[in-house]
Write a protein that holds these residues in place. Structure first.
Motif: not given
Length: 224
Positions: A181-193
């Motif tokens: 039940d721990t909650v983080w906030r975040g995102n995943v990205y693609r770069s170097g394109v």
């Protein structure tokens, strides 16, 4: 806002590109398919999986890439310029907006930072992981280094990493030991394109220009 559950494991996780028949098959697939600044041209795929145990956070990425390129070989260097993937995560979303940034190129060189809100590079206050602490981070990739030039037969690559919670505690100065039940906030990205139009995110980012350093647009990571 997108949400995903990060599942726990007890038998360890191999850092490779296999999914079927491994603990990675139990992880929720994260499709990095929001091409927020796209107008035309290809939309290369990126999928990620995240697991955890008492010791570490485990990441696996599968990247479609027809222009595999990597030049950065320094710890905490500008790996976003290479074929690369990124995870931003705020482990303390109810108290502040600081987040850690793990950014790795296709040859396995990475940046690990604890930073403040701010979408422009010059606006970001950040602490970078030290070389001695970074030695405890494990990264495996399908691309042989130390550098890589594009080839005509490029199709893609995978990368897997283990981020020990002891490293994240040392970097952030806060107690990072997620449990049910721990909650983080975040995102995943693609770069170097090759262009901004091919940059992609997991959680949508309705900004006029690429602005990865925007905690406002983080999704939710819930630990099981």
């Amino acid at each position: 806002m997108r949400e995903t559950t990060i599942k726990s494991v007890s038998d360890g996780v191999r850092l490779d590109g296999d999914v079927e028949g491994t603990p990675w098959s139990e992880a929720n697939r994260i499709d990095v398919d929001q091409f927020n600044w796209h107008r035309d041209g290809p939309k290369p795929s990126l999928t990620a999986r995240i697991l955890y145990d008492d010791d570490a956070l485990y990441l696996q990425f599968h990247v479609e890439d027809h222009n595999i390129s990597s030049l950065v070989t320094d710890l905490n260097g500008p790996t976003y310029r290479d074929s690369s993937v990124e995870l931003f995560a705020d482990p303390n979303p109810n108290e502040d907006s600081r987040y850690f940034n793990f950014e790795a190129n296709c040859c396995g060189y990475f940046k690990l930072a604890w930073q403040e809100k701010g979408w422009q590079e010059r606006d970001i206050g950040r602490d970078l992981v030290s070389a001695s602490v970074a030695e405890r981070v494990r990264v495996e990739t399908s691309i042989e280094g130390p550098t890589r030039e594009p080839r005509d037969d490029d199709e893609g690559w995978w990368l897997a990493a283990a981020l020990p919670f002891s490293v994240l505690r040392s970097l952030t100065g806060i107690d990072i030991d997620p449990d049910s039940d721990t909650v983080w906030r975040g995102n995943v990205y693609r770069s170097g394109v090759p262009s901004d139009e091919q940059k992609a995110t997991w959680n949508p980012m309705p900004t006029q220009v690429p602005a990865y350093h925007s905690p406002t647009y983080f999704g939710r990571f819930t630990f099981d």
